[in-house]
Design an enzyme around this catalytic site. Structure first.
Site, PDB file in Angstrom:
ATOM      1  N   ASP A  24       0.830  -1.198   0.000  1.00 56.83           N
ATOM      2  CA  ASP A  24       0.000   0.000   0.000  1.00 56.83           C
ATOM      3  C   ASP A  24       0.867   1.251   0.000  1.00 56.83           C
ATOM      4  OD1 ASP A  24      -2.327   1.469   0.048  1.00 56.83           O
ATOM      5  OD2 ASP A  24      -2.664   1.253   2.198  1.00 56.83           O
ATOM      6  N   ASN A  72     -10.261  -3.376  -6.969  1.00 52.07           N
ATOM      7  CA  ASN A  72      -9.455  -2.370  -7.676  1.00 52.07           C
ATOM      8  C   ASN A  72      -9.998  -2.032  -9.062  1.00 52.07           C
ATOM      9  OD1 ASN A  72      -6.222  -3.429  -6.331  1.00 52.07           O
ATOM     10  ND2 ASN A  72      -7.670  -1.887  -5.595  1.00 52.07           N
ATOM     11  N   LEU A 199      -7.177  -5.297   6.869  1.00 49.57           N
ATOM     12  CA  LEU A 199      -6.797  -6.443   6.046  1.00 49.57           C
ATOM     13  C   LEU A 199      -7.278  -6.324   4.608  1.00 49.57           C
ATOM     14  CD1 LEU A 199      -7.350  -9.400   8.538  1.00 49.57           C
ATOM     15  CD2 LEU A 199      -5.229  -8.214   7.961  1.00 49.57           C
ATOM     16  N   SER A 200      -8.258  -5.476   4.357  1.00 47.24           N
ATOM     17  CA  SER A 200      -8.722  -5.212   2.995  1.00 47.24           C
ATOM     18  C   SER A 200      -9.034  -6.485   2.213  1.00 47.24           C
ATOM     19  CB  SER A 200      -7.690  -4.356   2.243  1.00 47.24           C
ATOM     20  OG  SER A 200      -7.607  -3.072   2.818  1.00 47.24           O
TER      21      SER A 200
END
Length: 244
Positions: A24, A72, A199-200
């Site tokens: 990230d 995404n 944690l996405s």
């Protein structure tokens, strides 16, 4: 019922077998330098190469990198196109090093939803490295853990409905084997860069007993020394797995 053999509790002096990283901060790295976001992504690819080499030297068997999540796709089309272009160049330029160094390439996620030429490149890269002795670099592409878990549950339900599976036999071991990433060992250390602490939707099943480490460095600035420092922090953790 315990599905995954857990190591003895205590300090983690042996080091992690499986390290997963949420990479990230590429965009913020570029913004701080008044550069376009693609410049941050390009620098992030350089960080991938440095960290993959360091992981091999540090004795990590599995390194899983969160490259592109199923969420995404919501990013601007130009950015998605740039990311896919970087992936193509990464495979083209680095597959020979993977072969030379004995590194295996693996993918988790629905990568077959990508462009056909990219899918063919990925399939070829995995086939050419499949017999390598290891370590394994795993790229998470078009991946989302919740979807992976739901898909595994759906397939088990279909088998039970068809009468080919007794629901009473479904346990953690069977469920894990049904996951698309079921061949991966449990995550020992999960690192997220850029200071974010979530944690996405990444390896939620495999990270059940992972040690979590959130670092402030933006991904383009993360390197072999940073990975070694993360392993040093891991070695100080006490892993009890629910015991004392």
């Amino acid at each position: 019922m315990s599905a995954i053999p857990l190591p003895a509790s205590g300090a983690s002096a042996a080091g992690p077998r499986h390290v997963a990283i949420i990479m990230d901060g590429n965009g913020r790295w570029a913004k701080r330098r008044h550069l376009p976001r693609i410049a941050g992504h390009r620098k992030g690819v350089e960080a991938v190469k440095k960290v993959a080499r360091a992981a091999r030297d540090l004795g990590i068997d599995y390194l899983t990198l969160y490259a592109f999540s199923s969420e995404n796709w919501r990013r601007p089309p130009d950015e998605v196109r740039d990311l896919m272009g970087l992936l193509r160049r990464f495979i083209q330029s680095d597959i020979e090093e993977f072969i030379r160094e004995g590194v295996r390439l693996a993918i988790v996620g629905d990568y077959r939803a990508l462009a056909p030429d990219l899918v063919a490149m990925i399939d070829d890269a995995m086939a050419r490295t499949a017999a390598n002795p290891g370590p394994t670099v795993v790229i998470a592409l078009n991946y989302g853990a919740q979807a992976e878990i739901a898909d595994a549950a759906r397939r088990l339900a279909e088998q039970a409905s068809a009468g080919t599976l007794d629901p009473a036999t479904i346990d953690e071991t069977l469920f894990e084997r049904t996951l698309a990433s079921g061949k991966l060992p449990p995550v020992d250390l999960l690192i997220r860069t850029s200071g974010e602490q979530r944690l996405s939707n990444f390896l939620l099943w495999q990270a059940a007993y992972a040690e979590l480490l959130f670092v402030d460095a933006l991904w383009p600035d993360f390197d072999g020394d940073a990975l070694a420092a993360a392993l040093g922090a891991f070695a100080q953790r006490q892993r009890r797995f629910g015991g004392l």
